[in-house]
Design a protein around this motif. Sequence first.
Motif, short mmCIF file in Angstrom:
data_model
loop_
_atom_site.label_atom_id
_atom_site.label_comp_id
_atom_site.label_asym_id
_atom_site.label_seq_id
_atom_site.Cartn_x
_atom_site.Cartn_y
_atom_site.Cartn_z
N UNK A 59 0.87 -1.19 0.00
CA UNK A 59 0.00 0.00 0.00
C UNK A 59 0.91 1.23 0.00
N UNK A 60 0.66 2.11 -0.94
CA UNK A 60 1.53 3.28 -1.11
C UNK A 60 0.82 4.54 -0.61
N UNK A 61 1.64 5.46 -0.06
CA UNK A 61 1.14 6.74 0.46
C UNK A 61 2.04 7.87 -0.04
N UNK A 62 1.43 9.01 -0.27
CA UNK A 62 2.15 10.18 -0.79
C UNK A 62 3.07 10.74 0.29
N UNK A 63 4.34 10.94 -0.05
CA UNK A 63 5.32 11.49 0.90
C UNK A 63 5.57 12.98 0.67
N UNK A 91 0.45 19.89 5.15
CA UNK A 91 0.89 18.84 6.07
C UNK A 91 1.61 17.74 5.29
N UNK A 92 2.22 16.85 6.06
CA UNK A 92 2.93 15.71 5.46
C UNK A 92 2.67 14.47 6.33
N UNK A 93 2.64 13.31 5.68
CA UNK A 93 2.50 12.05 6.42
C UNK A 93 3.87 11.71 7.01
N UNK A 94 3.98 11.84 8.33
CA UNK A 94 5.27 11.60 8.98
C UNK A 94 5.40 10.19 9.53
N UNK A 95 4.29 9.59 9.97
CA UNK A 95 4.30 8.22 10.50
C UNK A 95 3.30 7.41 9.68
N UNK A 96 3.78 6.73 8.67
CA UNK A 96 2.88 6.07 7.73
C UNK A 96 2.13 4.91 8.39
N UNK A 97 2.75 4.23 9.34
CA UNK A 97 2.07 3.11 10.00
C UNK A 97 0.93 3.63 10.87
N UNK A 98 1.16 4.70 11.61
CA UNK A 98 0.09 5.30 12.42
C UNK A 98 -0.99 5.89 11.53
N UNK A 99 -0.59 6.44 10.40
CA UNK A 99 -1.55 7.00 9.45
C UNK A 99 -2.47 5.89 8.93
N UNK A 153 -1.19 24.49 18.03
CA UNK A 153 -2.28 23.82 18.73
C UNK A 153 -2.76 22.57 18.02
N UNK A 154 -2.60 22.54 16.70
CA UNK A 154 -3.06 21.38 15.93
C UNK A 154 -2.01 20.28 15.82
N UNK A 155 -0.76 20.60 16.12
CA UNK A 155 0.33 19.62 15.93
C UNK A 155 0.11 18.37 16.77
N UNK A 156 -0.23 18.56 18.06
CA UNK A 156 -0.35 17.41 18.95
C UNK A 156 -1.47 16.47 18.49
N UNK A 157 -2.62 17.03 18.10
CA UNK A 157 -3.73 16.18 17.66
C UNK A 157 -3.44 15.55 16.31
N UNK A 158 -2.76 16.30 15.42
CA UNK A 158 -2.45 15.75 14.10
C UNK A 158 -1.44 14.62 14.19
N UNK A 159 -0.56 14.67 15.21
CA UNK A 159 0.42 13.59 15.34
C UNK A 159 -0.25 12.26 15.63
N UNK A 160 -1.43 12.29 16.24
CA UNK A 160 -2.17 11.05 16.48
C UNK A 160 -2.67 10.42 15.20
N UNK A 161 -2.71 11.21 14.14
CA UNK A 161 -3.09 10.69 12.82
C UNK A 161 -1.87 10.32 11.99
N UNK A 162 -0.68 10.49 12.56
CA UNK A 162 0.54 10.23 11.81
C UNK A 162 0.90 11.37 10.89
N UNK A 163 0.37 12.58 11.17
CA UNK A 163 0.60 13.74 10.31
C UNK A 163 1.44 14.79 11.04
N UNK A 164 2.16 15.58 10.26
CA UNK A 164 2.89 16.74 10.77
C UNK A 164 2.36 17.97 10.06
N UNK A 165 1.78 18.89 10.84
CA UNK A 165 1.26 20.13 10.26
C UNK A 165 2.44 21.07 10.03
N UNK A 166 2.66 21.46 8.80
CA UNK A 166 3.80 22.31 8.45
C UNK A 166 3.45 23.78 8.56
#
Length: 299
Positions: A59-63, A91-99, A153-166
Amino acid sequence: MNKALLIVPLIVVLLIVAISSLFIVDEREKALVLRFGRVVQVKEEPGLGVRVPIIDQVVRYDDRIISIDMAAQEVIPNDDRRLIVDAFARYRISDVERFRQATGAGGDQAIAIADNRLERILNAETRAVLGSVSSGDILSTDRDALMLRIRNGAIAQASGLGLTVIDVRLKRTDLPSQNLERTFLRMVSERQREAEDERARGREAALRITAQADRTVVELVSEAEREARIVEGEADARRNAVFAEAYGQDVEFFEFYRSLEAYREGLATGNARMVIAPPEEFFNYLRSPTGDAPRRASQ
């Protein structure tokens, strides 16, 4: 001959199996190898990967950096002036497994799910941050600090999705159409109040300047009158000194001169009338050529 016929298909099958067990990860993507829905391999670096054919799924995800346009929403700053805010985030997918665990899908479907969930997070943070400041801070050009607060403020919640808000950017902040006229009238009222304050300060300054000028005039006039009286007094003293000196030099002439002055003043043309007996001393110089004979005779 029969062995050759068996070997060729076997080689083809092995070749197919070998090729199907390999996969390539592009530098613009990340990949997960799933075996019966469970992640068995995470491939984040570009290059060649190996999997078990048929059993394993790649399964591929956009980096790359992904942009999300947030729907315009209404916020209420702490001065109760409603605003329509339009923003976007990257944003970017930082943790693909958590995503994968958060979205449960891959490809474009996973991106759509992530966009939806991240937009809700960003909308909540936008309302919270912009609701704690005034509308003037939001409408000003220097609002980088507000956008940074929303992102942090959104970084902490987005990290739970495996995302990094840039980054988070406010594209547009406008007043609702129904509030434009009321806001315009309020702005006119505020400008009129400021103008009246300026006029009041101007009148106060004018009164202060006028009072100072009047005081200066009184001081100048008083000083001029004082100096005039001093000069007048000095002139009178000088005149009296001259008269006294003249009287001391020739008493007879001085009396004669004073009598002439009295005649000029007393007998001047006008309606005045004098009733004086002729023997009075006032007419001494009129009765005698020298003026001294009558006085000697009277003595």
